[in-house]
Design an enzyme around this catalytic site. Structure first.
Site, mmCIF file in Angstrom:
data_model
loop_
_atom_site.group_PDB
_atom_site.id
_atom_site.type_symbol
_atom_site.label_atom_id
_atom_site.label_comp_id
_atom_site.label_asym_id
_atom_site.label_seq_id
_atom_site.Cartn_x
_atom_site.Cartn_y
_atom_site.Cartn_z
ATOM 1 N N SER A 1 3.924 -5.863 0.341
ATOM 2 C CA SER A 1 4.804 -5.202 1.295
ATOM 3 C C SER A 1 4.750 -5.902 2.655
ATOM 4 C CB SER A 1 4.432 -3.715 1.393
ATOM 5 O OG SER A 1 5.437 -2.994 2.053
ATOM 6 N N HIS B 1 7.962 0.049 -5.789
ATOM 7 C CA HIS B 1 7.321 -0.741 -4.740
ATOM 8 C C HIS B 1 5.817 -0.464 -4.756
ATOM 9 C CE1 HIS B 1 7.428 -2.785 -0.759
ATOM 10 N NE2 HIS B 1 6.477 -1.936 -0.418
#
Length: 431
Positions: free
Chosen positions: A264, A405
Site C-alpha cells: 500500500s 487490498h
C-alpha cells in the site's frame, strides 16, 4: 477543500486502517468503468535516449529530479554522526528457528533525538551472508510477530480498541500484523527479514511533521517545509536507506541481496526508495496504487486529487498542482519503475483492489519495459493482462491475486520466487 483524516475514514469503515486504498475505494465519485477511461499520452521514459550510457548519465538523473520536485519531494543524504547500537543477538529466537537482532540507529547526537529501531530475523544455521527483505511496518515492530522479546513501540499510533489507547500501543497489539509478515515462511526459504515502524521516521497523520525527522534538516530559521521538500513517503524511503546503511555493515547479511518491499503506501515508499537508492538489489511493490505503480493519467480508482485531499502529508506540496491536472504532470509512474532498471522489480496487485487499479499497474510494467530491455534485461514479457494467479517472472515481475487490498502469503511466495530466480539464480517454488 476539506481535508479528511484517516480517523474520519475509519469512523465510516469497518476495515483496518492499513488497507489504505481499499477504504477510499468505496467513494462513489470515482471512476471504476474501464469504458470511461479517457485517451491519454504517456511521457516516453527514454525520450530519444540512444543507448544505456545516455540513460545512466543523463535521462535517469533528469527523471529522478522531476519525481523529487513534483511528487515525493527532495530528501537529504544521511545526517552526520549516525550511531548504530546492537543489542545482544538472540541465537535461539522463535523457538530456535531464528536469530534475532535489535538495532537502534540514532540520527542525531542528542540523547533524546530521533532514532530508527530495526528488527531483524535471520535463519538459524545459515551458511554465509543471508539475503534479506527490508520493509516499513504500520504499527510497530512488536506487531510483526508475537515474539515477547520485541520491545513495545512507545511512538504515536492510531487508536485501535484495546490494541492502542491514547495513541500508544498496548500488549494487545503484539503480533496483530503477523499475517502480513510471515516470518517463519520467509526464514524457511533462506531469507531474512528486517523492518522498522513508520512512526520512527514520520507519524502517519496530518500533524506528524513536528514529530517527524523533517525538522532535523531545517535550515536556520526554517519552520516548515518548502513546496519541493519531502513528506512522509520521502521520509519513510529515507529511513529505508538509513536501514540499508546498517545492513551494509552486518556481516551476517548479504549487502548485495537486499530486497526493499512494501504494501500500500509502503509500496509507494519502496518504489521511491528503490528508484533513488541503487544499493537495493530488488524492489517489491504490493498493491501500491496511485502514487505508486499505477499510471496517474488513467484516472481510474484512486486519483492524484484523492491522494492530495486525503493524505496531503505523504507527498511534497508541488504534487497538488496535478490534482485533476494529470496531463501536466511531467512524469508518470511507469517512469518510476523504469528508474529501478536494470534491477529486478515485482509488482503485485489484487483483483478486488479496484481503487489501486490493477490494470494501471500492469500498464506501468508494460511501459517501463523498454528501459529494462535497453539495459540488457528481459524486461516484461506480458503484453496482455495475465489471468488471476498466473504470475509473470521476467525481470519485471507481476501478478494479480484473487481478493482485496492486502498482502498475503501468496504474495510473499511470488516475491520470494522472483528473488530466487533473479538474485539467487535458482528456480522459484511452484505455488
Amino acid at each position: 477543500m476539506r481535508i479528511l483524516t484517516r480517523r474520519a475514514i475509519l469512523q465510516s469503515a469497518s476495515l483496518p486502517f492499513w488497507l489504505g486504498s481499499t477504504l477510499q475505494a468505496q467513494a462513489p465519485s470515482r471512476d471504476y468503468d474501464e469504458s470511461k477511461v479517457r485517451k491519454y499520452a504517456l511521457p516516453d521514459p527514454l525520450q530519444g535516449v540512444p543507448n544505456a550510457e545516455a540513460w545512466r548519465k543523463h535521462r535517469r538523473t533528469e527523471l529522478l529530479r522531476l519525481f523529487a520536485e513534483n511528487e515525493y519531494g527532495r530528501k537529504p543524504g544521511p545526517p552526520k554522526g549516525v550511531h548504530f547500537a546492537v543489542t545482544p543477538v538472540d541465537e535461539n529466537a522463535l523457538g530456535g528457528k531464528a536469530r534475532r537482532k535489535l538495532v537502534s540507529a540514532r540520527l542525531s547526537k542528542h540523547p533524546n533525538g530521533p532514532e530508527i529501531n530495526l528488527l531483524i530475523y535471520l535463519p538459524k544455521n545459515q551458511s554465509g551472508p543471508t539475503p534479506i527483505f527490508l520493509g516499513v511496518n504500520f504499527r510497530g515492530n512488536h506487531t510483526v510477530n508475537t515474539d515477547p522479546a520485541i520491545p513495545l513501540s512507545t511512538k504515536w499510533v492510531y487508536n485501535n480498541g484495546k490494541a492502542a489507547i491514547n495513541n500508544r500501543s498496548t500488549e494487545a497489539s503484539r503480533g496483530m500484523q503477523s499475517a502480513s509478515w510471515p516470518v517463519e515462511q520467509i526464514l524457511a526459504r533462506g531469507y531474512g527479514l528486517a523492518t522498522f515502524y513508520a512512526g520512527d521516521v514520520f507519524p502517519d497523520h496530518a500533524g506528524g511533521y513536528e514529530a517527524s525527522i523533517l525538522p532535523l534538516f531545517y535550515q536556520e530559521g526554517q519552520t516548515k517545509r518548502e513546496p519541493n521538500e519531502w513528506g512522509a513517503i520521502g521520509a519513510w524511503s529515507w529511513g529505508l536507506s538509513r536501514a540499508m546503511d546498517y545492513l551494509e555493515t552486518d556481516h551476517d547479511i548479504d549487502r548485495n541481496r537486499v530486497i526493499v518491499m512494501g504494501h500500500s503506501r509502503m509500496g509507494k515508499t519502496a518504489l521511491w526508495a528503490g528508484a533513488s537508492d541503487p544499493r537495493f538489489s530488488m524492489i517489491v511493490s504490493n498493491c501500491s496504487g496511485a502514487g505508486g505503480a499505477t499510471l496517474a493519467r488513467r484516472r481510474f480508482g484512486e486519483s492524484v486529487k484523492d491522494l492530495n485531499t486525503t493524505f496531503p502529508w505523504w507527498f511534497c506540496e508541488n504534487y497538488r498542482k496535478y490534482s485533476d491536472n494529470e496531463d501536466a504532470f511531467p512524469v508518470d509512474q511507469h517512469e518510476l519503475i523504469a528508474l529501478c532498471a536494470p534491477r529486478p522489480i515485482y509488482i503485485g496487485t489484487a483483483e478486488q483492489d479496484r481503487g489501486s487499479d490493477p490494470k494501471g499497474q500492469f500498464l506501468s510494467a508494460v511501459n517501463a519495459s523498454p528501459v529494462y530491455k535497453l539495459l540488457g534485461t528481459s524486461g516484461f514479457a506480458a503484453s496482455e493482462m495475465p489471468p488471476v494467479h498466473k504470475p509473470v517472472m521476467t525481470t519485471i515481475g507481476f501478478h494479480v491475486r484473487a481478493g482485496r487490498h492486502d498482502i498475503t502469503t501468496y504474495d510473499w511466495e511470488q516475491y520470494m520466487n522472483h528473488a530466487d530466480i533473479h538474485l539467487l539464480n535458482r528456480a522459484g517454488r511452484k505455488s
